[in-house]
Enzyme design. Sequence first.
Site, PDB file in Angstrom:
ATOM      1  N   CYS A 178       0.847  -1.187   0.000  1.00  0.00           N
ATOM      2  CA  CYS A 178       0.000   0.000   0.000  1.00  0.00           C
ATOM      3  C   CYS A 178       0.883   1.238   0.000  1.00  0.00           C
ATOM      4  O   CYS A 178       1.647   1.451   0.932  1.00  0.00           O
ATOM      5  CB  CYS A 178      -0.907   0.013   1.224  1.00  0.00           C
ATOM      6  SG  CYS A 178      -1.880  -1.479   1.392  1.00  0.00           S
ATOM      7  N   GLU A 346      -9.252  -3.880  -8.147  1.00  0.00           N
ATOM      8  CA  GLU A 346      -9.124  -2.421  -8.142  1.00  0.00           C
ATOM      9  C   GLU A 346     -10.492  -1.741  -8.162  1.00  0.00           C
ATOM     10  O   GLU A 346     -10.676  -0.686  -7.548  1.00  0.00           O
ATOM     11  CB  GLU A 346      -8.272  -1.965  -9.328  1.00  0.00           C
ATOM     12  CG  GLU A 346      -6.853  -2.523  -9.346  1.00  0.00           C
ATOM     13  CD  GLU A 346      -6.082  -2.258  -8.067  1.00  0.00           C
ATOM     14  OE1 GLU A 346      -5.213  -3.077  -7.719  1.00  0.00           O
ATOM     15  OE2 GLU A 346      -6.360  -1.230  -7.393  1.00  0.00           O
ATOM     16  N   HIS A 349     -11.618  -1.484  -4.679  1.00  0.00           N
ATOM     17  CA  HIS A 349     -11.129  -0.292  -3.976  1.00  0.00           C
ATOM     18  C   HIS A 349     -11.980   0.925  -4.341  1.00  0.00           C
ATOM     19  O   HIS A 349     -12.289   1.756  -3.483  1.00  0.00           O
ATOM     20  CB  HIS A 349      -9.666  -0.035  -4.331  1.00  0.00           C
ATOM     21  CG  HIS A 349      -8.722  -1.046  -3.759  1.00  0.00           C
ATOM     22  ND1 HIS A 349      -8.835  -1.528  -2.483  1.00  0.00           N
ATOM     23  CD2 HIS A 349      -7.633  -1.655  -4.297  1.00  0.00           C
ATOM     24  CE1 HIS A 349      -7.864  -2.396  -2.253  1.00  0.00           C
ATOM     25  NE2 HIS A 349      -7.124  -2.497  -3.334  1.00  0.00           N
ATOM     26  N   HIS A 355      -8.172  -4.227   1.728  1.00  0.00           N
ATOM     27  CA  HIS A 355      -7.625  -5.582   1.674  1.00  0.00           C
ATOM     28  C   HIS A 355      -8.178  -6.423   2.822  1.00  0.00           C
ATOM     29  O   HIS A 355      -8.392  -5.928   3.927  1.00  0.00           O
ATOM     30  CB  HIS A 355      -6.098  -5.542   1.753  1.00  0.00           C
ATOM     31  CG  HIS A 355      -5.464  -4.940   0.549  1.00  0.00           C
ATOM     32  ND1 HIS A 355      -4.193  -4.417   0.547  1.00  0.00           N
ATOM     33  CD2 HIS A 355      -5.933  -4.765  -0.712  1.00  0.00           C
ATOM     34  CE1 HIS A 355      -3.898  -3.959  -0.644  1.00  0.00           C
ATOM     35  NE2 HIS A 355      -4.937  -4.157  -1.424  1.00  0.00           N
TER      36      HIS A 355
END
Length: 729
Positions: A178, A346, A349, A355
């Site tokens: 990250c 993605e 997100h 995660h």
Amino acid sequence: MECFIMLGADARTLMRVTLLLLWLKALPSLIDLSQTGSTQYLSSPEVVIPLKVTSRARGAKNSEWLSYSLVFGGRRHVVHMRVKKLLVSTHIPVLTYTEEHTPLSDYPFVPSDCYYHGYVEGALESLVAFSACNGGLQGVLQMNGFSYEIEPIKHSSTFEHLVYTLNNNKTQFPPMLCSLTEKRLLYQPFGVEEAKKSAMKQNYGKLWPHMWFLELAVVVDYGFFTNAQQNLSKVRGDVVLVVNMVDSMYKPLDTYVTLVGIEIWNRGNVLPMENIHQVLEDFSHWKQISLSQVHHDAAHIFIRSSLISVLGIAYIAGICRPPLDCGVENFQGDAWSLFANTVAHELGHTFGMKHDEESCSCGKSGCVMSTFRVPAERFTNCSYSDFMKTTLNQGTCLYNHPRPGAGFLVKRCGNGMVESEEECDCGSVQECEQDPCCFLNCTLRPAAACSFGLCCKDCKFMLLGELCRPKINECDLPEWCNGTSHQCPEDGYVQDGVPCGAGAYCYQKQCNNHDQQCREIFGKGARSASHNCYKEINLQGNRFGHCGTDGTVFLKCRMSDVFCGKVHCENVEDIHHPQAPYVLQNIYANGITCWSTGHCLGMGVPDVGEVKDGTTCGVGKICLHKKCVSLSVLSNACLPETCNRKGVCNNKHHCHCDYGWSPPFCLHRGYGGSIDSGPTSQKRRVIITVLSITVPVLSILICLLIAGLYRIYCKIPSGPKETKASSPG
């Protein structure tokens, strides 16, 4: 000395790195997925022949479903599937660029009735996402903790397919990293924590809608376009195939993923592709202006860049919050199902998912938001919670049902892009005042035939046979205007595998060989080293000698592939050519000095010392993807005999005839070229015709003139003359 990428000032211990990752994972941020190597399969592919069977699909009319029986892994599996709805518009807007980098939009027909989703009979929670658009079944099948990819065998007369078993072993992939800084945290005006506080006040059971509709726009960079052999139709097919798989993964969330537009950077990248964080930031700004004509809820860019060492990145909880509603996915040439996992991850997100932690579970060995990229099909309970918190708080853009064919906004004229029903588009009022070819209302001025294109000059089509794209090397081919269009024919080149240079072969428009690569790296005079150098160094599996990486370590070459790993050179006089971050090594092998470049993993730059694809590695063999393979793997649909040995095969497997012979097969007299190149030069034809008549006539006249001058000036005698003797007087 080995190369390390350090995290923090010291990064002395693995524990410190682990703690740092855990700290990063707990905060709202930009999330990126670390790069992995190429796809790992548990075994060699199996050949199967899908057999169509009478549908026994549960709770549905048989006419809605297709059923196939497939035998692989020692068992028979029956797949039930039906056509997807809302996946793609029938005439999806596709934006490309002309050779002058002018945006050009089109609405090509994209079949919408050949993408399927379904399940495997007898396998609970199985997933099937197939495309049948090209005469076979292609896609992913997940069941019982295993993932399989299926693809048709080209030109098979018996409907044969290949089934691959994907490796679910997560230990093959390093954890996601990250990338978080305080600056990036401040960039997000409304964080996930605030979304949580607001959403926690809601009653999910009462507010959970029946369905969510995500309208997704996809941009494709030049690397991804090149990976598809620069074929626009293939790019469209690849994008829809991936979105089909992603849509299937989001079905348990009652979410439809609909593709509403594609932009393809077919003339080069609009943005630099060197740092994925910068790509994301630049893309978020770029799309606000350049992608504003596409109505979308989220926009993601598919790239293929060797300069970037991560698989993906996206803003957390960016959905319905432009310009943060975007992400980047880096395709590494592996299985499409794994790339679809990256896209789904993605997008997760974008939907606010973080995660997964140890307490999260999806009931499968691989979960979509796992910190390891593995074949996955399900979201965890944690992902569901994050999804609900974000979408219920800020997901109003997901309520509307997609409008078929309405990807682009109504207003088109004046944006500088030539779109359907427009003859031209000169842009702003000021720009149109200076344009001699185009009016402000996007129509051509009187007497103007065109306003842009390589075959447009002074608002007129260039003459038939005018050269519009010259040949740049021996593996390239020229193109000519046809006299009726502003566009130059598609850029063609010599068919892969055609001999070139000294024992080399054309590949992707280039004639690559080890000697040439040594000169590019070390300068004039350098040449490829002896075979001993390749055998000794490329078997080591380090930064100076290897056959690729698995994402974390260099791989040793097999003996048969040593000439396809790193290039090694000798006769090096200028050692200053390689630039940082490369390092040099020279060793002695049987009395010969071998020079090579060292490359560090994770440096974000390509390895200039890797042998290029298409380089000769033996008699009748070339390097492809670090392997020495037979030329027979390349298509030989066109042979020298096909062209009567009076031309060369092009990349479309058509004959490009030598001058003096005409396409399509160079059997008759003509002026050269191919059915793809456009007609050859008219000027050249006229000149040759005139010369063919005048040269013989001039030759005769010159000969007569020389003969006449010779007789006049040389006075050739005709014989002895008599003289009279004079008498003395």
